[in-house]
Design a protein around this motif. Structure first.
Motif, PDB file in Angstrom:
ATOM      1  N   ASN A   4       0.856  -1.176   0.000  1.00  0.00           N
ATOM      2  CA  ASN A   4       0.000   0.000   0.000  1.00  0.00           C
ATOM      3  C   ASN A   4       0.893   1.227   0.000  1.00  0.00           C
ATOM      4  O   ASN A   4       1.702   1.424   0.910  1.00  0.00           O
ATOM      5  N   ALA A  15      -8.447   3.803  -3.236  1.00  0.00           N
ATOM      6  CA  ALA A  15      -7.539   2.744  -3.662  1.00  0.00           C
ATOM      7  C   ALA A  15      -8.042   2.035  -4.918  1.00  0.00           C
ATOM      8  O   ALA A  15      -9.236   1.806  -5.090  1.00  0.00           O
ATOM      9  N   GLY A  22      -2.859  -1.244  -4.521  1.00  0.00           N
ATOM     10  CA  GLY A  22      -1.748  -0.681  -3.757  1.00  0.00           C
ATOM     11  C   GLY A  22      -1.507   0.787  -4.028  1.00  0.00           C
ATOM     12  O   GLY A  22      -0.788   1.450  -3.278  1.00  0.00           O
ATOM     13  N   HIS A  57       3.641   0.615  -7.136  1.00  0.00           N
ATOM     14  CA  HIS A  57       3.349  -0.813  -7.044  1.00  0.00           C
ATOM     15  C   HIS A  57       4.040  -1.616  -8.141  1.00  0.00           C
ATOM     16  O   HIS A  57       4.037  -2.846  -8.095  1.00  0.00           O
TER      17      HIS A  57
END
Length: 369
Positions: A4, A15, A22, A57
């Motif tokens: 995250n 999100a 993430g 990510h």
């Protein structure tokens, strides 16, 4: 471990899921974020800085050692031997049948080759490369936990000292070949430059600085409008490079032998990839979007699948889809999602036959270049 981003703490952050779990899908206003990302003057009153996108990510794999470039050349679809420091390119690693297994953005700094990949690719790619080392002088590392990526449509002056991969799309790279139905000078990808900056993860917040943030939805909308395919979205277990126009940037047709080359050469010589990527402008009368994976129909029979979909701040609902090669280029298509049906205007990306130039559909509403 579940990743995250620290930037998910920013006000308004929502999100994302799926491939982009993430990081933020958006920060409260996806259309405003698209305009900021595109660098449109006046997108926000008093805001003159173009936005950046949190791509922390993404996976990052490094290959160091004196044999790194020649070794990656023997394994991949791309010619990397002699790659100059700072030059950006793209490579594919294929199965023996020519199907895409890995798609990596490639940047060399003179001592290390950096491979930026989708989040799920990093660990298996690093493991596969490690298993292929044999006696060569190379070292492979998955450094995803130490490095982050920031994306931008425009170069970011305050990050000029950072390693930066610039997407070669849509320019045809040396040894490449365009499968598109439009010449390069008319390709909509020219409207989207794309930069990915490598940032130590601990410095991510500092690197963003005063720049506004755009969510991944904004980046995806601009990617779809640029006809840029993405591993895990436009690909499945059967995808070959020709179907997505990836010979343009990721394949060198005259380099030495590599796994999957026979299929690449055979399909290219025949000029008949079994499927082809298309751009769809969807009927905007509904207040929803079809999901990726929704079937595409022509004359009530399924001819393909939607692979990516977004709301574009100028064009409205748009999508990429992979359909059968022999679908009539003039056919009206329908996207079906649960009880909803969306009429779709088809714009040809990959020509039904290699080298065949097919004009844009007259009904498609894209401003001329």
């Amino acid at each position: 471990m579940t990743y995250n981003s620290t930037l998910l703490r920013r006000p308004g952050a929502v999100a994302a899921g799926g491939l982009d779990a993430g990081v933020a899908a958006h920060y409260g206003d996806p259309f405003r974020e698209q305009r900021l990302l595109a660098g449109i003057p006046g997108a926000v009153q008093g805001q003159n800085l173009a936005a950046v996108v949190d791509l922390s990510h993404r996976g990052v794999v490094t290959v160091s050692g004196v044999d790194r470039l020649s070794w990656l050349t023997t394994l991949s679809s791309q010619q990397l031997t002699g790659l100059l420091p700072g030059t950006s390119t793209e490579l594919l690693l294929l199965s023996i049948h020519g199907r895409i297994e890995y798609d990596a953005r490639v940047l060399d700094d003179g001592g290390t080759t950096w491979l930026i990949v989708e989040a799920a690719e990093a660990a298996p790619l690093a493991a596969w490369l490690t298993g292929m080392k044999f006696m060569l002088r190379v070292d492979v590392a998955d450094v995803s936990a130490q490095w982050a990526v920031l994306g931008s449509v425009h170069s970011v002056p305050e990050l000029s000292d950072r390693l930066c991969w610039q997407d070669p799309w849509p320019h045809v790279s040396p040894g490449g070949f365009a499968y598109t139905a439009v010449p390069e000078e008319s390709h909509p990808g020219l409207d989207r430059s794309w930069f990915e900056y490598l940032i130590p993860l601990a410095e991510l917040e500092t690197a963003v600085g005063q720049r506004p943030l755009a969510g991944i939805w904004a980046a995806e909308a601009l990617r779809i409008a640029a006809w840029r395919p993405r591993l895990g979205a436009e690909t499945d277990e059967k995808t070959i490079p020709h179907e997505l126009d990836l010979l343009r940037t990721a394949v060198h047709l005259s380099k030495g032998c590599y796994k999957g080359q026979e299929t690449v050469a055979r399909v290219h010589n025949l000029g008949h990839p079994p499927r082809r990527l298309v751009f769809l402008q969807l009927d905007g009368s509904q207040h929803t979007l079809p999901a990726a994976g929704s079937p595409v129909q022509a004359d009530d029979r399924q001819v393909g699948t939607v692979t990516s979909v977004a709301q574009h701040f100028e064009m409205g609902p748009i999508a990429l889809a992979v359909i059968k090669r022999n679908v009539d280029p003039a056919a009206q298509l329908t996207v079906c999602d649960a009880d909803e049906k969306y009429v779709a205007l088809q714009e040809i990306i990959v020509a039904p036959d290699a080298g065949q130039v097919v004009g844009r559909q007259s009904g498609f509403l894209r401003a001329p270049r």
